[in-house]
Write a protein that holds these residues in place. Sequence first.
Motif, PDB file in Angstrom:
ATOM      1  N   TYR A 542     -68.041 -13.202  57.336  1.00 57.18           N
ATOM      2  CA  TYR A 542     -66.797 -13.060  58.081  1.00 57.18           C
ATOM      3  C   TYR A 542     -66.243 -14.453  58.337  1.00 57.18           C
ATOM      4  N   HIS A 543     -65.051 -14.717  57.805  1.00 56.96           N
ATOM      5  CA  HIS A 543     -64.445 -16.031  57.899  1.00 56.96           C
ATOM      6  C   HIS A 543     -63.679 -16.158  59.222  1.00 56.96           C
ATOM      7  N   ILE A 544     -64.212 -16.984  60.105  1.00 56.57           N
ATOM      8  CA  ILE A 544     -63.555 -17.238  61.383  1.00 56.57           C
ATOM      9  C   ILE A 544     -62.274 -18.041  61.162  1.00 56.57           C
ATOM     10  N   THR A 545     -62.378 -19.067  60.351  1.00 53.74           N
ATOM     11  CA  THR A 545     -61.247 -19.899  59.939  1.00 53.74           C
ATOM     12  C   THR A 545     -61.367 -20.087  58.436  1.00 53.74           C
ATOM     13  N   PRO A 546     -60.353 -20.691  57.786  1.00 52.19           N
ATOM     14  CA  PRO A 546     -60.488 -20.939  56.343  1.00 52.19           C
ATOM     15  C   PRO A 546     -61.690 -21.808  55.984  1.00 52.19           C
ATOM     16  N   GLN A 547     -62.258 -22.536  56.973  1.00 52.14           N
ATOM     17  CA  GLN A 547     -63.355 -23.444  56.657  1.00 52.14           C
ATOM     18  C   GLN A 547     -64.674 -23.095  57.336  1.00 52.14           C
ATOM     19  N   THR A 548     -64.739 -22.002  58.107  1.00 52.87           N
ATOM     20  CA  THR A 548     -65.985 -21.624  58.782  1.00 52.87           C
ATOM     21  C   THR A 548     -66.219 -20.132  58.628  1.00 52.87           C
ATOM     22  N   GLU A 549     -67.520 -19.755  58.639  1.00 50.65           N
ATOM     23  CA  GLU A 549     -67.847 -18.348  58.443  1.00 50.65           C
ATOM     24  C   GLU A 549     -69.193 -18.001  59.046  1.00 50.65           C
ATOM     25  N   PHE A 550     -69.318 -16.746  59.496  1.00 52.68           N
ATOM     26  CA  PHE A 550     -70.605 -16.136  59.783  1.00 52.68           C
ATOM     27  C   PHE A 550     -71.120 -15.517  58.491  1.00 52.68           C
ATOM     28  N   TYR A 551     -72.441 -15.555  58.304  1.00 47.51           N
ATOM     29  CA  TYR A 551     -73.016 -14.909  57.131  1.00 47.51           C
ATOM     30  C   TYR A 551     -74.357 -14.287  57.510  1.00 47.51           C
ATOM     31  N   GLY A 593     -69.900 -24.171  57.951  1.00 44.67           N
ATOM     32  CA  GLY A 593     -68.539 -24.548  57.605  1.00 44.67           C
ATOM     33  C   GLY A 593     -68.241 -25.992  57.892  1.00 44.67           C
ATOM     34  N   LYS A 594     -66.948 -26.265  58.105  1.00 46.53           N
ATOM     35  CA  LYS A 594     -66.475 -27.631  58.303  1.00 46.53           C
ATOM     36  C   LYS A 594     -65.443 -27.647  59.417  1.00 46.53           C
ATOM     37  N   VAL A 595     -65.316 -28.783  60.035  1.00 46.47           N
ATOM     38  CA  VAL A 595     -64.210 -29.061  60.944  1.00 46.47           C
ATOM     39  C   VAL A 595     -63.480 -30.253  60.344  1.00 46.47           C
ATOM     40  N   GLY A 596     -62.245 -30.009  59.903  1.00 45.14           N
ATOM     41  CA  GLY A 596     -61.520 -31.066  59.204  1.00 45.14           C
ATOM     42  C   GLY A 596     -62.327 -31.542  58.009  1.00 45.14           C
ATOM     43  N   ASN A 597     -62.290 -32.838  57.778  1.00 45.79           N
ATOM     44  CA  ASN A 597     -63.104 -33.427  56.716  1.00 45.79           C
ATOM     45  C   ASN A 597     -64.100 -34.427  57.294  1.00 45.79           C
TER      46      ASN A 597
END
Length: 809
Positions: A542-551, A593-597
């Motif tokens: 489940y993608h919380i944001t385009p760059q983070t997810e639960f799996y 995931g990531k926060v920014g770069n």
Amino acid sequence: MKSLFCTIFSLLFVAGVASGQKAIISGNIIDNQKQVVVGASVVLKGTVRGVQTNAKGEYIIKALRGGSYTLEVSSVGLKAKEVNIELKENESKVVDLVLEEDTYTLKDVQVVASRGVRGNEHLAEVEGYTINATKKNELIVIGNLNANLAMNNSRQIFGRTPGISVWENDGSGVQLGVASRGLSPNRSWEFNTRMNGYDITPDPMGYPEAYYTPPMEVVDRIEIVRGASSLQYGSQFGGLMNFIIRKPDISTRFTVESQNTTGSNGLFSTFNYIGGTEGRLSYTAYYQKRLGNGWRDNSRFDTDHAHLELSYAVSNKLKVGVEATYMMTEIQQAGGLTDAQFAQDARQSSRSRNWFSTPWFIPSINAEYIFSPKTKLSFKAFSTIAERNSVGNVRPITEADNLTSLRQVDRDFYTTYGSELRLLTDYRLLGIENTLAAGLRYFRGHIDRKQQGRGTNGTKMDFDLSEGVYPRDLDFTNINQAAFVENIFRINKKLLFTAGARVENISSTMEGQFAVSNGNPVLLNNITRNRSFMLFGGGFEYHITPQTEFYSNISQAYRPVLISDLTPPATTDVIDENLQDARGYNFDFGYRGKVGNYLNFDVDYFYVNYDNRIGTITQTNAANQRFQFRTNLGRSVSQGFEGYVEFDPVTAFFKKSKIGYVSIFASVAFIDATYRDFKTTSVVNGQVVEGNLSGKRVENAPRNINRFGVTYNKKGFSVTWQLSDIGKAYADASNTETPNAAATTGVIPAYTVQDLSASFKFLKHYNVKAGVNNLTDERYFTRRAGGYPGPGLMPADGRTFYVSAGFKF
């Protein structure tokens, strides 16, 4: 071998015939800042044809037929672009493109764009012919590391991969001993170990020990998928570990590279590589020579690695290739030490005549066919023709070697071959976008095992017998057939599910001579075991944001009965006729995931249920005689938390810097690996006493595996400091605290070790590298061995230095 050379000749012949196709597409790729884009992927969509941009941002695709094409260009951090092209016969068309900046998502391979963060990445949801969505996985990009690659330093290579335990008793860099989640690191046998997607161990279904490790200087990346890989690879509980060798350079006709390393204890390594692409033909070859005296007395190594790969695009839809890998080793093994000897001088050795050699040859052929942009097919056929040879004094370390006694010779001869057919397709059903992966596998492995031979009384490496024949001469054959299917169901842009199954059939046969008694051979009753079973698994993201997810994922796993389980250590021992494969499952739940770069993270909880573990208990027969009975005795459970985080404070707070970038990483794991129910027996005052290991910690499983590090980068200069802090473990399942006299049981103490490595690239083509491993010269060990390469405790290397220089044109 003959068929391999015929295949190579055929590829070269077809390359010459196809050279008459003259149409060409070429151009330049730049970004919106008018900077050239190096290494951009330029492919003709729905075909096998593709190249990369070179150092000037240029690309060229030759030997094309006229027709309609879709040119697809992509690069990390930039928006992919597609262009439709009409190409006439013999036409040369120039197509220049500008790529805009983009924010990529976890659907893409997680290539780190930050100048500071250089850590592990994650595999794409779909990579090649494999579904990785919902699974705990890591992608170790070797080019991102400052490490002693010439020596395959596992502590550094797996430094950012949480929960990986490493056995550090092989100073040659040949044998890899790693595990995860409380499993045994013994030659990585709990991992399904592959190279470029095919097997490189003697027999993953019967003897999965990894005796071959490719040189890290030629490895592009290491893919690790935890136990949930069982559906697509039939793996052991540890999961998949796949070494991806650098592919032929598709940005230029010819590339040459050389890296030369020297260091402590006479270390010398030379690595030389060539590769390139000419029209439809791509090629690569490398050779590495590595030798040294080793850190301990009576230790040295001399290894040769060579690899050849050819790939040819027969048409825009079909690509065929051939690979061949060869390794030759000569290793002198210092043997084990007692605890008292280790405390006195960890570098000493009382075994001067122990040698080990593993000639290894791995040929393979492969083909890829693209039906359409959404459907493709892959075929691989592979073989292993190899040996495992040892000669030496294998008596307990408490017994001195008088230097005149005959040494013991053990030899294994491996002849295996296998094939895998894989299909991947995207399709739409009931309004849902789906991806299906399916495959078939056939494998046949044969092992000719000759043991306990009486060798010479010399000091050099020779495997000649001075007396008679091998008392133990066994033949093992394993045949494995399997089929799998796994599917991604994309419910919406944020939520997806996976589900799959695998069916296995394994047939194992053992026959031969077990021993010689009073001059007469003792033959084993032939053993043939056939079994079929299915594995199931599924998960979600489940993608919380385009760059983070639960799996999360739960998948059944298994470990087939191994050759060692079928071989009784004594003629009076009995093996359960109904001995079952170990079975269980892996469960993961995590957030990544990531926060920014500037921030990269992955934290998860895991649970590994390992049932039907095999062990030996004492029983009494009808004649009131005791015997050892090997059977399934119980289960163990490993559970805990893994976490990886890497942070670039300079990018986070200042965006850009003229003085360089810093990344800070932490890779931590807490692992509670214990027996839940495991029967034992012992003999007390002449009576058999039953017990249970319930609550005992699993052997060789430290509870804490923590690694921390800092990397500084500025233009071509980079330096990394790493600290490894590993908790204590036990060498036996009884959790013996006080070591025995032979040092084969007892505590493996906690230890902390530091490494420092740096590299500098200059004038575009040149580099220098240097480092210190075990910076503070700690004395520690990670293993107590009951046989080779011991017996006894096996010291890890103390402080060593290396310096390296190389070029690439």
